[in-house]
Design a protein around this motif. Structure first.
Motif, PDB file in Angstrom:
ATOM      1  N   UNK A   4     -16.830  42.584   4.110  1.00 48.40           N
ATOM      2  CA  UNK A   4     -15.796  41.653   3.674  1.00 48.40           C
ATOM      3  C   UNK A   4     -16.389  40.438   2.982  1.00 48.40           C
ATOM      4  N   UNK A   5     -15.573  39.769   2.207  1.00 48.22           N
ATOM      5  CA  UNK A   5     -15.990  38.540   1.549  1.00 48.22           C
ATOM      6  C   UNK A   5     -16.335  37.468   2.584  1.00 48.22           C
ATOM      7  N   UNK A   6     -15.586  37.433   3.680  1.00 47.45           N
ATOM      8  CA  UNK A   6     -15.856  36.444   4.717  1.00 47.45           C
ATOM      9  C   UNK A   6     -17.275  36.615   5.264  1.00 47.45           C
ATOM     10  N   UNK A   7     -17.667  37.846   5.515  1.00 46.16           N
ATOM     11  CA  UNK A   7     -19.011  38.099   6.028  1.00 46.16           C
ATOM     12  C   UNK A   7     -20.067  37.636   5.046  1.00 46.16           C
ATOM     13  N   UNK A   8     -19.867  37.919   3.775  1.00 41.92           N
ATOM     14  CA  UNK A   8     -20.865  37.554   2.778  1.00 41.92           C
ATOM     15  C   UNK A   8     -20.905  36.052   2.522  1.00 41.92           C
ATOM     16  N   UNK A   9     -19.815  35.369   2.819  1.00 46.50           N
ATOM     17  CA  UNK A   9     -19.798  33.920   2.640  1.00 46.50           C
ATOM     18  C   UNK A   9     -20.391  33.181   3.839  1.00 46.50           C
ATOM     19  N   UNK A  10     -20.185  33.736   5.036  1.00 46.49           N
ATOM     20  CA  UNK A  10     -20.473  32.930   6.229  1.00 46.49           C
ATOM     21  C   UNK A  10     -21.459  33.559   7.210  1.00 46.49           C
ATOM     22  N   UNK A  11     -21.686  34.862   7.155  1.00 46.65           N
ATOM     23  CA  UNK A  11     -22.557  35.514   8.137  1.00 46.65           C
ATOM     24  C   UNK A  11     -23.940  35.725   7.524  1.00 46.65           C
ATOM     25  N   UNK A  12     -24.859  34.829   7.812  1.00 44.79           N
ATOM     26  CA  UNK A  12     -26.183  34.879   7.197  1.00 44.79           C
ATOM     27  C   UNK A  12     -26.945  36.139   7.574  1.00 44.79           C
ATOM     28  N   UNK A  13     -26.816  36.579   8.823  1.00 47.38           N
ATOM     29  CA  UNK A  13     -27.530  37.773   9.252  1.00 47.38           C
ATOM     30  C   UNK A  13     -27.063  38.991   8.465  1.00 47.38           C
ATOM     31  N   UNK A  14     -25.742  39.071   8.284  1.00 55.01           N
ATOM     32  CA  UNK A  14     -25.190  40.210   7.550  1.00 55.01           C
ATOM     33  C   UNK A  14     -25.629  40.165   6.091  1.00 55.01           C
ATOM     34  N   UNK A  15     -25.647  38.955   5.510  1.00 56.19           N
ATOM     35  CA  UNK A  15     -26.075  38.830   4.120  1.00 56.19           C
ATOM     36  C   UNK A  15     -27.514  39.269   3.946  1.00 56.19           C
ATOM     37  N   UNK A  16     -28.360  38.858   4.890  1.00 60.67           N
ATOM     38  CA  UNK A  16     -29.766  39.222   4.787  1.00 60.67           C
ATOM     39  C   UNK A  16     -29.969  40.712   4.983  1.00 60.67           C
ATOM     40  N   UNK A  17     -29.195  41.317   5.887  1.00 61.55           N
ATOM     41  CA  UNK A  17     -29.339  42.759   6.120  1.00 61.55           C
ATOM     42  C   UNK A  17     -28.912  43.559   4.897  1.00 61.55           C
ATOM     43  N   UNK A  18     -27.941  43.050   4.157  1.00 60.35           N
ATOM     44  CA  UNK A  18     -27.481  43.733   2.952  1.00 60.35           C
ATOM     45  C   UNK A  18     -28.189  43.230   1.702  1.00 60.35           C
ATOM     46  N   UNK A  19     -29.082  42.243   1.905  1.00 62.26           N
ATOM     47  CA  UNK A  19     -29.804  41.642   0.777  1.00 62.26           C
ATOM     48  C   UNK A  19     -28.826  41.141  -0.284  1.00 62.26           C
ATOM     49  N   UNK A  20     -27.766  40.493   0.167  1.00 62.89           N
ATOM     50  CA  UNK A  20     -26.741  39.985  -0.738  1.00 62.89           C
ATOM     51  C   UNK A  20     -26.633  38.479  -0.596  1.00 62.89           C
ATOM     52  N   UNK A  21     -26.638  37.807  -1.693  1.00 61.84           N
ATOM     53  CA  UNK A  21     -26.453  36.359  -1.718  1.00 61.84           C
ATOM     54  C   UNK A  21     -25.593  36.070  -2.935  1.00 61.84           C
ATOM     55  N   UNK A  22     -24.299  36.001  -2.755  1.00 62.01           N
ATOM     56  CA  UNK A  22     -23.358  35.972  -3.865  1.00 62.01           C
ATOM     57  C   UNK A  22     -23.658  34.829  -4.825  1.00 62.01           C
TER      58      UNK A  22
END
Length: 1021
Positions: free
Chosen positions: A795-813
């Motif tokens: 979700x967009x919420x995860x990519x905006x606010x969940x740093x662990x999830x962003x790092x696991x997916x290697x995504x930084x919008x």
């Protein structure tokens, strides 16, 4: 002798008596003569109306009125005889009867445009008082009767636009009172009779649009009173007689479309000082452009197109302040040098100019900025096929009156200026075959009158703008041979219901063919060849019954060739070659009687080749490169097919439907009929569209698909249930299973609402529902679940606010990705609010309901609170709350203020939530963040920052310049940071405008889309 004397005496007495009583005799004869006119009119009515007494033609022609009061009839005051008969522009549809000749007092006969047919009766010659004869715009045939010569007082003869044959009568030369002779637009042949030179009173001569030949008689130079001469569209040859240049009263001079030769006099201004219109196109004139026309102060129209004039265009044309039309097409004007277009400077003085065309010449140079100073009345600007270079000036947008702009086949470069978006009246845009680059500007969506667009053979790149959807009057759209990429946008061309030609060939487009192409019932030509398109041919194309040409060659399409093509009876050319099609060739293609070209080569087709229809013509089809084909006509030299089985095995299974209808309207019964039992599971094909039928799935299959709804497969929880990742044999891709927690108040109604909403809609940016289940679990308890496509990037919420999830997916919008996501959500809302069968309000737009797929395309999901707006009117919310009040729908922070005050659900409410979502994307702060309180909200926080400095509130990562992403080069400029800051401000302003407190003040979704797309274009520039 005596007897003779007696007879003589009696005759003498009788004659004297007659003289005495002559006044009485004359008076007694009057009623008889009037009665003759009446009878003539009644007989004429029968002929004029083709004997149809039941129709409404000439209703006043009856006994209730005196015939002098009948429609179109005028009588003389003294004799009460018919002096004029005028019935123009009526639907009579008959003939002229011979009784017309009995109206001997007739002076004026006007039967223009009444659908007359038949011949002109010879009895017209009895109308010796006739002065005006108007029978033009009918279907009268035959020759002009010679008896008309008896009508010696004729002044006006209008016989144009009929089917008259024979020659131009030479006897017209004896009718010395003629001032108007119009015989144009017939089928007259032969030469122009020299006798017409005797008509010294003639003011207008029109013989145009016939089949006349030979030279123009020099004696026409005697017609000193001639004002208008129309001899165009014949086969006249030779030179214009010098004597015609003595006709100093000429105002309109039209000799176009003949085979005339020679040059124009250098002193044409002295020859025709009163000239207003001069047209000689489609002849063989030579020489230089006559500069003396600049002295013709009354000139309004000047057309010398399709001749062989040469040299420069005079710089003095600006003197012609009444000029409206200037056409110089297809000559040899100009030299290909930089100063060839200098004449345009003088044309800026022509405030009445409406048409300017100089296509197909040798004009060189750069298109000057002053082009924007031409008349705002200019509706046609045509420069096709010259040697013009440079960029299209931004000032082109000043020509707001343009309906046609043609700059094709030049050497223009650079991008298409955004200023074309100001040309709101533009219907035809042709820029093909230049060196134009950059994107197709999204402002093209402002041009809602567009019907034809030609941008082919350029160097354009980027994606097709979605804003084309607003060009709903489009008939032809051609962008072949460019570098366009990306998908063909959904819900774009499907809005162009009148589209006839769509050419997207020879580009780098990807993705599938949108199913909404099925809306194009008028589509005749569809060229998609030489791209990177894939997927299957959508079944919806079967509705395109007008299709004649369909080319898909050199793509990556797969699946079978749909049999519905056999029902497209207008097909003439069909090319599916060099793809990955498989299966057999549909026998239905044999039914296409107009098909004269079929290419199915280089695919993976197998089985028997049909032998009927086009398959009988070895030269009209190509099947090479399909190694498993057999049979067909002998000339194909294919191996014979093996003997087919006499019958096919049928799968045996037992189906039991469990229908759950509680709380669901009858229109959605088919959606809920989903659970079943079967003997033996079979592998099914990919899920079809929900609009047609649903794959049925049981509780047991979902249980197995998610490993017993294992916590290891849990991907998220919400107010009404949990979402699990899983795999089903029926689908080729991972799925997400939303299991409803039926103990939660409102969960069942949420399930019904989501089914009801998603069962009616389908859009690229909406979460795709695959199927659902309403059954019993292994404990015998109620079980409800919805199956979706799995969104791998969460979700967009995860990519905006969940740093662990962003790092696991290697995504930084980055900012560009956020703009794309914002656009995707905007597209979804636009579809829900404006384009779905019934308007739908989502009621819960927030980042956790925005899900991202493998390609980072955003999909709006969770329709548990969605509401249908019948007639686009608001309705109240009543269940399934996310907050305490049962009257409020939505999530705190994203909830529009009017909902909290008991207001009705509306599209404006969704816009508020969307605006908060944008502000959260730009700041990285939730609307419920601890910093907000005591009068400070996310909206106010951002609104103040616009004035004080945007850098203080945005996520610092958004200030990093964009570099290369996904292999696509983004042009770097020294002012990149300034550009990004400017775009950040624009993005924030959109969020603020959408989240205004008062619903009526919020920005509309279509304006949002336009603004966001402009930001995207600026980032890519």
């Amino acid at each position: 002798m005596i007897a003779a004397i007696i007879v003589f005496f009696l005759c003498f007495i009788a004659s004297q008596t007659l003289l005495v009583f002559m006044p009485y005799a004359t008076t007694a004869a009057m009623p008889l003569s009037s009665e003759t006119d009446k009878l003539a009119l009644l007989a004429l009515k029968v002929k004029l109306t083709n004997g149809n007494h039941d129709n409404n033609a000439l209703p006043s022609w009856n006994e209730s009125l005196h015939f002098c009061e009948w429609q179109g009839v005028t009588c003389s005051r003294r004799h009460k005889r018919v002096s004029a008969l005028q019935l123009q522009n009526q639907d009579l549809g008959g003939t002229l009867g011979p009784t017309l000749g009995n109206l001997t007092f007739l002076k004026k006969l006007n039967l223009t445009n009444v659908n007359l047919y038949g011949e002109i009766p010879r009895e017209v010659g009895r109308l010796k008082r006739l002065q005006i004869l108007c029978l033009d715009m009918n279907n009268v045939h035959g020759e002009v009767p010679m008896e008309i010569t008896n009508c010696s007082k004729l002044e006006v003869v209008f016989l144009m636009h009929n089917n008259l044959t024979g020659k131009v009568p030479s006897w017209f030369g004896s009718m010395v009172h003629l001032t108007w002779l119009q015989l144009g637009a017939n089928n007259l042949a032969g030469r122009i009779p020299p006798s017409l030179g005797n008509l010294s009173s003639l003011e207008t001569l029109s013989l145009a649009y016939n089949h006349l030949e030979g030279n123009i008689p020099h004696v026409l130079g005697r017609l000193s009173n001639l004002n208008y001469i129309f001899l165009g569209s014949n086969n006249l040859s030779g030179m214009i007689p010098p004597s015609l240049y003595n006709l100093s009263n000429i105002r309109d001079f039209h000799l176009g479309k003949n085979q005339l030769v020679g040059t124009l006099p250098s002193n044409i201004d002295h020859a025709f000082p009163n000239l207003q219109q001069f047209t000689i196109p489609l002849n063989q004139f030579t020489g230089t452009f006559p500069s003396s026309i600049s002295n013709l102060s009354q000139l309004q129209l000047f057309d010398i197109g399709v001749n062989s004039f040469r040299g420069p265009i005079p710089l003095t044309l600006g003197r012609l302040n009444k000029l409206q039309v200037l056409i110089m097409d297809y000559n040899n004007l100009g030299s290909g040098q930089p100063h060839d277009l200098d004449f345009l400077s003088s044309l800026t003085n022509l405030t009445q100019l409406q048409r300017l065309s100089f296509e197909a010449n040798n004009l060189g140079g750069v298109l000057p900025d002053l082009i924007g100073n031409l008349s705002t009345h200019l509706y046609l600007l045509d420069m096709w096929v010259n040697q013009i270079s440079g960029r299209i000036p931004q000032t082109i947008g000043n020509l707001i009156g343009l309906t046609t702009l043609i700059l094709a086949q030049n050497s223009l470069e650079g991008s298409i200026p955004d200023s074309v978006g100001k040309l709101k009246n533009l219907a035809r845009l042709n820029l093909q075959q230049n060196k134009l680059s950059g994107n197709i500007p999204c402002v093209i969506g402002n041009l809602t009158m567009l019907s034809e667009v030609y941008l082919g053979i350029n160097e354009l790149e980027g994606s097709l703008p979605f804003t084309l959807r607003y060009c709903s009057m489009m008939q032809k759209f051609v962008v072949d041979t460019n570098y366009l990429s990306g998908n063909i946008p959904n819900n774009t061309f499907g809005y162009q219901k009148g589209l006839i030609t769509l050419d997207l060939s020879i580009n780098a487009l990807t993705g599938s063919v949108p199913s909404d192409f099925g809306n194009l019932k008028q589509l005749s030509i569809l060229y998609l060849h030489t791209n990177n398109l894939s997927g299957e041919v959508p079944l919806e194309l079967g509705a395109c019954s007008a299709l004649t040409d369909f080319w898909l060659t050199r793509n990556f399409f797969h699946g079978s060739i749909p049999s519905f093509f056999g029902s497209l009876r207008n097909l003439e050319n069909l090319d599916f070659s060099i793809n990955n099609f498989s299966g057999t060739i549909p026998n239905e293609l044999e039914n296409l009687t107009f098909l004269n070209y079929l290419n199915l080569s280089f695919n993976h087709l197998y089985g028997e080749v049909p032998i009927g229809g086009i398959f009988r013509n070895i030269t009209a089809m190509s099947l090479i490169g399909n190694e498993d084909l057999c049979g067909g006509i002998p000339q194909l030299n294919l191996p014979p097919c093996p003997e087919l089985l006499s019958h096919k095995h049928k799968s045996s299974f037992k189906v039991t439907l469990i229908i759950v209808i509680s709380g669901v309207s009858a229109s959605f019964l088919v959606f809920i009929c989903i659970c079943y039992l079967r003997k033996k599971p079979k592998t099914l094909s990919s899920s079809p569209s929900l609009e047609h039928r649903y794959l049925k799935v049981s509780y047991g299959e979902l249980h197995q698909a998610t490993d017993g709804f294992s916590s290891s497969n849990l991907v998220g929880t919400g107010s009404f249930g949990s979402v699990y990742k899983g795999t089903l044999v029926q689908f080729e891709r991972p799925i997400a299973v939303k299991v409803l927690n039926l103990q939660t108040h409102g969960a069942s109604k949420s399930f019904m609402a989501e089914c009801k909403a998603l069962g009616k809609i389908r859009h690229r940016n909406l979460l795709n529902i695959l199927t659902c289940c309403s059954s019993l679990d292994y404990k015998g308890d109620d079980f409800k679940a919805i199956v979706f496509d799995f969104m791998s990037n969460g979700s967009l919420e995860t990519l905006l606010h969940n740093n662990e999830e962003k790092e696991s997916k290697n995504l930084n919008l980055n900012f560009e990705q956020r703009v794309n996501i914002a656009l995707d959500v905007a597209f979804a809302l636009d579809y829900l609010h404006n384009d779905s069968e019934e308007a739908i309000v989502h009621c819960d737009v927030k980042p956790s309901n925005v899900l991202l797929d493998d390609d980072m395309v955003a999909h709006l999901g969770d329709f548990g609170l969605a509401r249908l707006l019948h007639g686009h009117g608001g309705i109240d919310c009543s269940s399934g709350d996310h907050v305490s009040s049962s009257a409020i729908k939505g999530t705190i922070g994203y909830l529009p203020p009017e909902y909290g005050a008991g207001g009705s659900v509306s599209a404006e409410g969704d816009m508020y939530s969307y605006g908060i979502l944008l502000l959260e994307m730009i700041t990285g702060k939730k609307p419920t963040d601890s910093i907000f309180g005591e009068g400070l909200s996310l909206h106010l926080f951002c609104n103040m920052a616009i004035l004080e400095g945007i850098s203080e509130i945005v996520d610092s990562r958004l200030l990093i310049p964009i570099t290369e992403q996904e292999g696509r080069r983004v042009t770097r400029q020294q002012n990149m940071e300034d550009t990004i800051r400017e775009c950040l401000v624009s993005f924030t302003r959109i969020g603020i405008a959408c989240s205004e407190k008062v619903p009526s003040q919020r920005m509309g979704i279509k304006d949002v889309i336009m603004e966001l797309h402009a930001i995207k274009q600026k980032l890519l520039s």
